[in-house]
Scaffold this motif. Structure first.
Motif, mmCIF file in Angstrom:
data_model
loop_
_atom_site.group_PDB
_atom_site.id
_atom_site.type_symbol
_atom_site.label_atom_id
_atom_site.label_comp_id
_atom_site.label_asym_id
_atom_site.label_seq_id
_atom_site.Cartn_x
_atom_site.Cartn_y
_atom_site.Cartn_z
ATOM 1 N N GLY A 1 0.809 -1.199 0.000
ATOM 2 C CA GLY A 1 0.000 0.000 0.000
ATOM 3 C C GLY A 1 0.846 1.254 0.000
ATOM 4 N N HIS A 2 0.168 2.401 0.038
ATOM 5 C CA HIS A 2 0.854 3.687 0.036
ATOM 6 C C HIS A 2 -0.021 4.727 0.708
ATOM 7 N N VAL A 3 0.620 5.758 1.194
ATOM 8 C CA VAL A 3 -0.100 6.858 1.838
ATOM 9 C C VAL A 3 -0.807 7.667 0.770
ATOM 10 N N THR A 4 -2.101 7.901 0.980
ATOM 11 C CA THR A 4 -2.916 8.627 0.005
ATOM 12 C C THR A 4 -3.349 9.963 0.590
ATOM 13 N N GLY A 5 -3.127 11.022 -0.172
ATOM 14 C CA GLY A 5 -3.544 12.351 0.272
ATOM 15 C C GLY A 5 -2.692 12.852 1.422
ATOM 16 N N LYS A 6 -3.084 14.010 1.935
ATOM 17 C CA LYS A 6 -2.347 14.636 3.026
ATOM 18 C C LYS A 6 -2.832 14.116 4.367
ATOM 19 N N VAL A 7 -1.950 14.149 5.346
ATOM 20 C CA VAL A 7 -2.333 13.796 6.721
ATOM 21 C C VAL A 7 -3.317 14.842 7.226
ATOM 22 N N GLN A 8 -4.450 14.391 7.735
ATOM 23 C CA GLN A 8 -5.478 15.301 8.242
ATOM 24 C C GLN A 8 -5.155 15.628 9.700
ATOM 25 N N GLU A 9 -4.752 16.868 9.957
ATOM 26 C CA GLU A 9 -4.276 17.271 11.278
ATOM 27 C C GLU A 9 -5.215 18.304 11.891
ATOM 28 N N PHE A 10 -5.604 18.067 13.154
ATOM 29 C CA PHE A 10 -6.419 19.039 13.892
ATOM 30 C C PHE A 10 -5.687 19.385 15.184
ATOM 31 N N CYS A 11 -5.311 20.635 15.346
ATOM 32 C CA CYS A 11 -4.670 21.107 16.570
ATOM 33 C C CYS A 11 -4.840 22.622 16.628
ATOM 34 N N PRO A 12 -6.031 23.097 17.071
ATOM 35 C CA PRO A 12 -6.332 24.533 17.026
ATOM 36 C C PRO A 12 -5.408 25.372 17.898
ATOM 37 N N GLU A 13 -4.946 24.822 19.024
ATOM 38 C CA GLU A 13 -4.046 25.555 19.908
ATOM 39 C C GLU A 13 -2.718 24.822 19.990
ATOM 40 N N LYS A 14 -1.660 25.560 19.745
ATOM 41 C CA LYS A 14 -0.332 24.951 19.749
ATOM 42 C C LYS A 14 -0.016 24.392 21.139
ATOM 43 N N ILE A 15 0.448 23.154 21.176
ATOM 44 C CA ILE A 15 0.830 22.513 22.439
ATOM 45 C C ILE A 15 2.342 22.567 22.540
ATOM 46 N N GLY A 16 2.827 23.293 23.521
ATOM 47 C CA GLY A 16 4.268 23.455 23.669
ATOM 48 C C GLY A 16 4.815 22.711 24.870
ATOM 49 N N ARG A 17 6.110 22.760 25.017
ATOM 50 C CA ARG A 17 6.766 22.158 26.180
ATOM 51 C C ARG A 17 6.720 23.133 27.347
ATOM 52 N N LYS A 18 6.707 22.609 28.551
ATOM 53 C CA LYS A 18 6.604 23.446 29.752
ATOM 54 C C LYS A 18 7.943 24.139 30.013
ATOM 55 N N VAL A 19 7.876 25.444 30.294
ATOM 56 C CA VAL A 19 9.074 26.253 30.546
ATOM 57 C C VAL A 19 9.263 26.407 32.050
ATOM 58 N N ILE A 20 10.482 26.104 32.526
ATOM 59 C CA ILE A 20 10.759 26.113 33.962
ATOM 60 C C ILE A 20 12.053 26.879 34.212
ATOM 61 N N GLU A 21 12.023 27.740 35.219
ATOM 62 C CA GLU A 21 13.208 28.502 35.601
ATOM 63 C C GLU A 21 13.923 27.774 36.740
ATOM 64 N N LEU A 22 15.234 27.597 36.607
ATOM 65 C CA LEU A 22 16.009 26.803 37.571
ATOM 66 C C LEU A 22 17.096 27.645 38.221
ATOM 67 N N ASP A 23 17.243 27.476 39.533
ATOM 68 C CA ASP A 23 18.349 28.059 40.290
ATOM 69 C C ASP A 23 19.182 26.890 40.807
ATOM 70 N N TYR A 24 20.416 26.757 40.335
ATOM 71 C CA TYR A 24 21.213 25.572 40.635
ATOM 72 C C TYR A 24 21.586 25.482 42.113
ATOM 73 N N ASP A 25 21.852 26.613 42.760
ATOM 74 C CA ASP A 25 22.143 26.575 44.200
ATOM 75 C C ASP A 25 20.937 26.067 44.985
ATOM 76 N N ARG A 26 19.744 26.521 44.577
ATOM 77 C CA ARG A 26 18.534 26.077 45.275
ATOM 78 C C ARG A 26 18.291 24.584 45.020
ATOM 79 N N ILE A 27 18.596 24.134 43.810
ATOM 80 C CA ILE A 27 18.451 22.709 43.498
ATOM 81 C C ILE A 27 19.381 21.885 44.385
ATOM 82 N N GLU A 28 20.614 22.333 44.577
ATOM 83 C CA GLU A 28 21.546 21.608 45.440
ATOM 84 C C GLU A 28 21.082 21.613 46.892
ATOM 85 N N ALA A 29 20.415 22.707 47.299
ATOM 86 C CA ALA A 29 19.869 22.746 48.658
ATOM 87 C C ALA A 29 18.753 21.721 48.813
#
Length: 829
Positions: free
Chosen positions: A405-433
Motif C-alpha cells: 500500500g501507500h499513503v494517500t492524500g495529506k495527513v489530516q491534522e487538527f490542533c487549534p491551539e499549539k501545544i508546547g513544552r513546559k518552561v521552567i526557571e532553575l536556580d542551581y544553588d537552590r536545586i543543590e539545597a
C-alpha cells in the motif's frame, strides 16, 4: 509493564546484562519486580545436536523400523533405531541424545527396540517444537556440521523479560523507547558506553491530494472533523490504501509475544508495536466501512447504543468521546474499538488514527463502562501530545513496508491551539539545597541534557560560572511543572544512594500545644477499647444516595467528587454514623450480632453561598462515633443482658466525666428524628454547636442498610470535645476529715421538670455543703395526679471545716425545699 531485553537493545546500544539493566532501572525509580528468562523454544533444545546418518539398514524384526549409525562428531558412531519413513544414509539430521527432555516431560533414555539397542532419537519438527510437521524426520542442509548444538544451528534466541512496577506518574516510561531514554541518561552520567538510537521517520511522504469518490471507493485522504476539541486537543488521521492484510512477519510476532501481546494481523500488530515502542496508542479503521467517508470526533448522545469489539452493547453517556462516521459511532475514543469498524482480512484501505485525548475524559469513560485497555492506561495518565505525528509516520512506514500500500492524500491534522513544552526557571544553588549535596552545576546540566531538556537561556555569576537556566521540559514528562519536579528527575538519575547521610542532624524544637491533640485522641481510644469497643476504619468516600431525604445532613451539603471512581464513592461523608452502619450491617450479615464499635475520622460539608453575597465554602472536621448493638453476652450469674439506649448513654457520659464534663450543666435537646427514633443532643454551656448526639437509630435508617436489630449510636464532635478537655482543670485536696450526712426528699413535681433541672438548682442553692445528688426513684400512679410525678432524691452533705449538726442539716434541707418550691412549684410529700 513488561520490557523485552532484546527489544530494548534495538534503541539502547550497550553491553549491560539483563540483571545489570534491572539494577539500573530500580536505581532510577523504575522498580523492577521480576526478570524472567524466556527461550524461543522452552529448554532451548539442550541435548539436541546435528548428526549425519552414515548407515541405514532395515530392522531385522520389523517392516517399518530402521537401524541407523550416526556420526555425532565423536570418535565412535552412535546406533539409533528410527521409525521415520524418510530416513536415509547421507542425511544431516537433529538427534536428541540420552538425557534430553523434549516438550514438558518426555525424557530420552537408552532403550532396546525389538531386540536392537537405541542410544537416542532422530527428531521431527513437531517433536522439537519448531514446527507442526510429523511426516518424517527433519532433514537439514548438507552443510550442517555434525556435533553442532541444535540451538546454535537453528539460531534460537533467548530473551529476558523485565517486569517494571510502573507508578501512575511515570507513563513516560510505559514503552521501550521511554525506558531506553531513562537508562541512556543514567549510563551516560556514570560513564558507561552507550548510544540511543530512535528510528528515523524522515522517509515518510504524504500522498497526492485526493478526494473520496462518489462510488464509495477511497482514492484520497479521509477528511476529519473534530466537534469536541476539549476532548481531543490534537487529532490526526492518515489514509493508507492498497493494503494486504496477512499474518505479521516472524520478527514482529516475536516482539509482541515477548511482552504478552497476541499477534492478530500485520496492520493491528503494527499499531500494537508502536504502542509498546513509543507509548502512543494508535487505532486502525477499515476506511471502506466509514460511512460518508468522513471521520467525526464528537460527544456521544445520551443513551446512544454502541457495540464494542468484545461484542457487548453499551449505553453511552453524553460525556463519552466517540470517533464516528456520518451515521454511527465507530470507536470509544482512547478506550475501545467498535465491533464493525476494525481491520479484517478483507481490509484494503486503512484510516490510521493518532491522537492526544483529554486524560480526564478518557478516565471517566473507561471507569463508566468498566473497561481497561493498554490504550486507556496511557491516555488516562497523560500521553505525550507531541509524539502523535512521529507515531503516525512510523506506523505508516511500517504498514507500507510490511502490508504494502501507500499513503494517500495529506495527513489530516487538527490542533487549534499549539501545544508546547513546559518552561521552567532553575536556580542551581537552590536545586543543590533541595538535593542536600553540592553535586556540581555541571552535573546538573549534564543530567538535564541527557534527559532531553532544552536550554532556552542561562544565567551566569560574575566569575562566569552558570548559576541557573531556563529550560523546556520534555513533552512526555507529564508530571514536571516546577523546579521541585526537576529536582526529582535530577535526583533519580544522580542516584539517591549517592546522597550521603550527614553525620549530624540539626533540628529546631517547637513547643507543643497543651493539651496535645494526639495524646487526647489516644486517651479516648484507649478508654473506649478498655470498655469493650473495637476500632473501625472507613473510607471518607461514600455514596450520595445515603443522604437523600435527610434534613440533618442534606444532600446539597455533600462535597461531590468531580471524577468519582464509582457511584458508590461519589461524595465525601458528612457524618461517621452512616458509614458506621455499613460496618454494623456487614458484620451482622456474617453472624457477628454483638458489636461495640468506635471510629475516629474526618467529616466534610459544603456550604453554598447565599444570594451571591457570600462565597461557597468547604469544611472539614473530625469526630468520634460509637455503636452498640446485639442481644449481649450470656452469663451464668446475670443471664443475658441486652444492649440498650442507657448502656451507650452511660459510656458517653462516663467519657465526658473523664475530662471533667458535668452532664447536668450541659444543655440537652432531642436528637434529630431523621437519624434517631429517640435520643439527645448535648451542648456545652454557652455553646451553640453540638458536643455530641446519641440515641436509638431510627427504623428507616436501619432498613436502609438491611439491619433488623436495634442499633444505638453516638457521634462526638472532636473540636467541641477538645474544648471540654481544654477547660478541664484538675485540683487536688486532702481527704475530708469530717463525716458526711445523707438525707432523702420525696418531691411532687410537674411532668416537664427534669432531673437535670433539680440537679442544677440543688448545687446552686447549696454550693458549700452539697457534695452529691442522686435520683433513686420515680413514681407515677395511684394518688399522683396525671400531670405530676414523684422524685425520690438523696442528698449528701459535708462541711470541710467541721462536723455538721442536726440544725445545720435541717437548715440546708429547708433551703433546698424552698428553692425547689419557688423554681418548680415542688411539693414535699
Amino acid at each position: 509493564m513488561k520490557v523485552s531485553y532484546n527489544w530494548l537493545k534495538d534503541y539502547l546500544k550497550c553491553d549491560l546484562s539483563p540483571e545489570e539493566i534491572a539494577a539500573a532501572l530500580t536505581s532510577i525509580g523504575l522498580e523492577v519486580d521480576a526478570v524472567e528468562e524466556v527461550e524461543e523454544i522452552p529448554g532451548g533444545l539442550a541435548g539436541v545436536i546435528v548428526a549425519e546418518v552414515v548407515e541405514c539398514t532395515e530392522h531385522p524384526d520389523s517392516d517399518h523400523l530402521h537401524v541407523t549409525r550416526l556420526n555425532t562428531g565423536a570418535e565412535e558412531l552412535l546406533q539409533v533405531v528410527c521409525g521415520a519413513p524418510n530416513v536415509a544414509a547421507g542425511q544431516k539430521v537433529l538427534l536428541a541424545t540420552i538425557g534430553t527432555v523434549l516438550g514438558e516431560d518426555f525424557k530420552i533414555r537408552k532403550s532396546k527396540i525389538r531386540g536392537v539397542e537405541s542410544f537416542g532419537m532422530i527428531c521431527a519438527e513437531d517433536e522439537l517444537g519448531i514446527g507442526s510437521s510429523h511426516d518424517g524426520i527433519m532433514v537439514l542442509d548438507s552443510s550442517a556440521v555434525p556435533g553442532t548444538p541444535a540451538r546454535e544451528y537453528l539460531k534460537l534466541e533467548s530473551d529476558s523479560v523485565i517486569e517494571i512496577g510502573l507508578t501512575a506518574n511515570r507513563v513516560d516510561a510505559a514503552s521501550h523507547i521511554g525506558v531506553a531514554r531513562d537508562l541512556y541518561a543514567y549510563l551516560k552520567l556514570n560513564g558507561i558506553p552507550c548510544s540511543l538510537e530512535i528510528p528515523d521517520v524522515s522517509a515518510f511522504r504524504e500522498g497526492d491530494e485526493g478526494a473520496c469518490s462518489p462510488d464509495g471507493s477511497v482514492d484520497g485522504a479521509l477528511p476529519v472533523e473534530v466537534l469536541a476539541p476539549d476532548g481531543a486537543p490534537r487529532y490526526s488521521g492518515t489514509t493508507v490504501t492498497g493494503v494486504k492484510v496477512a499474518p505479521s512477519p516472524e520478527w514482529l510476532q516475536k516482539k509482541l509475544l515477548s511482552v504478552g501481546l497476541r499477534p492478530i494481523n500485520n496492520v493491528v500488530d503494527i499499531t500494537n508495536f508502536i504502542l509498546m515502542e513509543i507509548g502512543q496508542p494508535l487505532h486502525a479503521f477499515d476506511a471502506d466501512k466509514i460511512k460518508g467517508h468522513r471521520v467525526i470526533v464528537r460527544r456521544a448522545e445520551e443513551g446512544e447504543k454502541f457495540r464494542t469489539l468484545d461484542g457487548v452493547e453499551r449505553t453511552l453517556s453524553a460525556e463519552d468521546l466517540m470517533i464516528a462516521d456520518v451515521e454511527k459511532p465507530m470507536c470509544l475514543a482512547g478506550v475501545f474499538g467498535g465491533e464493525d469498524s476494525g481491520v479484517t482480512d478483507s481490509t484494503v484501505n486503512v484510516f490510521l488514527e493518532s491522537a492526544y485525548f483529554n486524560p480526564v475524559s478518557i478516565r471517566k469513560s473507561a471507569k463508566r463502562h468498566g473497561l481497561s485497555t493498554d490504550a486507556s492506561f496511557r491516555y488516562e495518565r497523560g500521553a505525550d501530545p507531541l509524539v502523535t505525528e512521529w507515531a503516525a509516520r512510523r506506523a505508516a512506514l511500517l504498514i507500507c513496508s510490511i502490508a504494502g500500500g501507500h499513503v494517500t492524500g495529506k495527513v489530516q491534522e487538527f490542533c487549534p491551539e499549539k501545544i508546547g513544552r513546559k518552561v521552567i526557571e532553575l536556580d542551581y544553588d537552590r536545586i543543590e539545597a533541595f538535593v542536600g549535596k553540592k553535586i556540581g552545576h555541571d552535573v546538573i546540566e549534564d543530567i538535564l541534557g541527557y534527559l532531553n531538556y532544552r536550554f532556552i537561556s542561562r544565567e551566569y555569576d560574575s566569575d562566569g560560572t552558570v548559576k541557573g537556566s531556563v529550560v523546556e521540559a520534555p513533552s512526555y514528562m507529564i508530571d514536571v511543572y516546577r523546579e521541585c519536579d526537576v529536582v526529582e528527575e535530577i535526583l533519580r538519575i544522580y542516584g539517591y544512594n549517592n546522597i550521603e547521610l550527614p553525620s549530624n542532624v540539626r533540628m529546631s524544637v517547637s513547643s507543643t500545644s497543651r493539651p496535645e491533640p494526639e495524646k487526647v485522641r489516644n486517651v479516648i481510644s484507649d478508654f473506649l477499647a478498655a470498655n469493650g469497643f473495637n476500632e473501625i476504619m472507613n473510607n471518607s468516600l461514600t455514596r450520595a444516595s445515603y443522604y437523600e431525604k435527610l434534613e440533618t445532613f442534606p444532600p446539597e451539603k455533600c462535597v461531590r467528587i468531580l471524577n468519582p471512581l464509582s457511584s458508590d464513592l461519589n461524595v465525601l461523608r458528612q457524618t461517621l454514623l452512616l458509614s458506621g452502619l455499613e460496618v454494623v450491617a456487614y458484620n451482622i450479615n456474617r453472624q457477628e450480632n454483638n458489636q461495640r464499635l468506635f471510629e475516629y475520622g474526618s467529616v466534610y460539608s459544603f456550604n453554598p453561598g447565599m444570594d451571591g453575597k457570600t462565597l461557597d465554602s468547604y469544611n472539614e472536621s473530625t469526630a468520634f462515633s460509637m455503636f452498640i448493638t446485639g442481644p449481649g453476652e450470656k452469663s451464668w450469674r446475670t443471664g443475658q443482658r441486652k444492649s440498650d439506649y442507657f448502656e451507650l448513654k452511660g459510656v458517653l457520659e462516663l467519657l465526658f466525666r473523664r475530662f471533667g464534663g458535668n452532664i447536668y450543666s450541659m444543655e440537652c435537646t432531642p436528637a434529630p428524628a431523621d437519624i434517631f427514633s429517640e435520643g439527645l443532643v448535648y451542648r456545652l454551656p454557652g455553646s451553640a454547636r453540638p458536643l455530641a448526639v446519641m440515641g436509638t437509630v431510627a427504623p428507616a435508617r436501619l432498613r436502609q442498610f438491611g439491619i433488623r436489630q436495634n442499633v444505638y449510636a453516638a457521634e462526638i464532635s472532636w473540636p467541641e470535645l477538645f474544648e471540654l478537655v481544654r477547660r478541664d482543670r484538675i485540683k487536688y485536696s486532702e481527704m475530708p476529715r469530717f463525716p458526711e450526712v445523707r438525707r432523702d426528699l420525696a418531691l411532687l413535681l410537674d411532668e416537664n421538670v427534669t432531673y437535670s433541672d433539680i440537679y442544677r438548682c440543688a448545687f446552686k442553692t447549696g454550693k458549700k455543703l452539697l457534695k452529691s445528688v442522686s435520683l433513686f426513684d420515680v413514681y407515677r400512679g395511684d394518688k399522683i395526679p396525671k400531670d405530676k410525678k414523684q422524685y425520690a432524691l438523696s442528698f449528701v452533705l459535708q462541711d470541710a471545716d467541721k462536723t455538721l449538726t442536726d440544725k445545720d442539716v435541717e437548715n440546708a434541707m429547708s433551703r433546698f425545699v424552698s428553692a425547689f418550691s419557688k423554681e418548680f412549684g415542688a411539693v414535699l410529700r
